[in-house]
Design an enzyme around this catalytic site. Structure first.
Site, mmCIF file in Angstrom:
data_model
loop_
_atom_site.group_PDB
_atom_site.id
_atom_site.type_symbol
_atom_site.label_atom_id
_atom_site.label_comp_id
_atom_site.label_asym_id
_atom_site.label_seq_id
_atom_site.Cartn_x
_atom_site.Cartn_y
_atom_site.Cartn_z
ATOM 1 N NE ARG A 5 -17.218 -4.452 38.667
ATOM 2 C CZ ARG A 5 -16.998 -5.434 39.504
ATOM 3 N NH1 ARG A 5 -15.925 -6.183 39.373
ATOM 4 N NH2 ARG A 5 -17.829 -5.689 40.474
ATOM 5 C CG ASP A 107 -6.738 -9.153 46.486
ATOM 6 O OD1 ASP A 107 -7.648 -9.657 47.173
ATOM 7 O OD2 ASP A 107 -6.918 -8.750 45.309
#
Ligand SMILES: C[S@@+](CC[C@H](N)C(=O)[O-])C[C@H]1O[C@@H](n2cnc3c(N)ncnc32)[C@H](O)[C@@H]1O
Length: 251
Positions: A5, A107
């Site tokens: 990532r 979020d």
């Protein structure tokens, strides 16, 4: 996982090594931090995920009928499928009339929030839903949007998206929620952090308020603030709930 990532962020920022990337994070302008966070989050979600929760939610909303405003916080909203499923449930529970439900969907990841606001999804994401639900709550795309569905404006209109880190020491929220959805995010936190979060959720809920958690999350260590009602659904203990009653204005 972290390697692959962050390797993407190295490529995006033109850094030659992880050391250079970390140096940019720690000593740079600070702009990279949000992309760093966005790269590390896991955002798996789907419409009506853990479907057994939604009839429980509908029953609870029917019990609150007559309340001028019903506030719901969905605190790990990802790309929006979860808060939109809550909104669709609210519209179904209202039986075709206006719904008093307002959903604050938060979020930590700003990229998923942008996707959520766009409210557009590949058709496959609704392929397992009842055709009646799809017909009532989604618009099928055509032209450049062929292969996509969009959540109808009356569903999307019940939801407000905002960034919020559950691990921040303060949350810009007012008490008075009737329901909190916190599903499949606490699994990433240790037991002490989970307990601290549960103790912060409780006083945000109105008496009788419900907390929905993910299928693999068990919070029996927090019996002083939440009572297990059924499969992964908790009710706030009356003494731990907020005292003022519903106060609109979060969403
Ligand atoms: C696996 S997804 C679950 C989504 C949805 N709740 C569900 O059950 O389908 C977890 C979400 O939690 C978010 N998340 C992770 N850490 C967070 C934090 N500290 N504060 C707020 N959200 C967080 C991630 O960005 C991700 O979108």
């Amino acid at each position: 996982m972290v390697y692959s990532r962050l390797a993407r962020r190295l490529r995006a920022t033109g850094k030659q090594s992880f050391a250079d990337y970390l140096d940019e994070l720690e000593n740079g302008s600070g702009e990279e931090w949000q992309d760093f966070i966005n790269a590390l989050t896991t955002n798996l979600t789907s419409f009506y995920r853990e479907a057994h929760h939604f009839p429980v939610l509908a029953d609870h909303l029917r019990k609150l009928r007559g309340q001028p405003r019903i506030n719901i916080w969905c605190c790990a909203a990802s790309t929006g499928e979860e808060p939109y499923s809550i909104a669709m449930t609210a519209l179904e529970a209202a039986g075709g009339g206006n719904s008093p439900v307002r959903i604050l969907a938060t979020d930590i990841d700003t990229k998923v929030l942008d996707a959520a606001r766009a409210a557009s999804y590949p058709e496959e994401s609704v392929s397992k839903l009842e055709t009646d639900i799809v017909r009532k709550h989604f618009l099928r795309g055509n032209g450049a949007n062929t292969g996509f569905v969009r959540v109808r404006p009356e569903v999307a209109g019940l939801v407000t998206f905002r960034p919020l880190n559950l691990l921040s020491p303060t949350w810009p929220l007012r008490a008075g929620f009737d329901v909190i959805f916190c599903r499949n995010v606490m699994i990433y936190f240790d037991k002490l952090t989970q307990l601290a979060l549960l103790r912060r959720f409780a006083p945000l809920l109105n008496p009788g308020g419900l907390l929905f958690v993910g299928h693999s999350e068990n919070f029996s260590q927090a019996r002083d603030v939440f009572t297990l009602l059924g499969k992964t659904v908790y009710e706030v203990v009356p003494e731990a709930a907020c005292k003022q009653g519903a106060r609109p204005g979060n969403a």
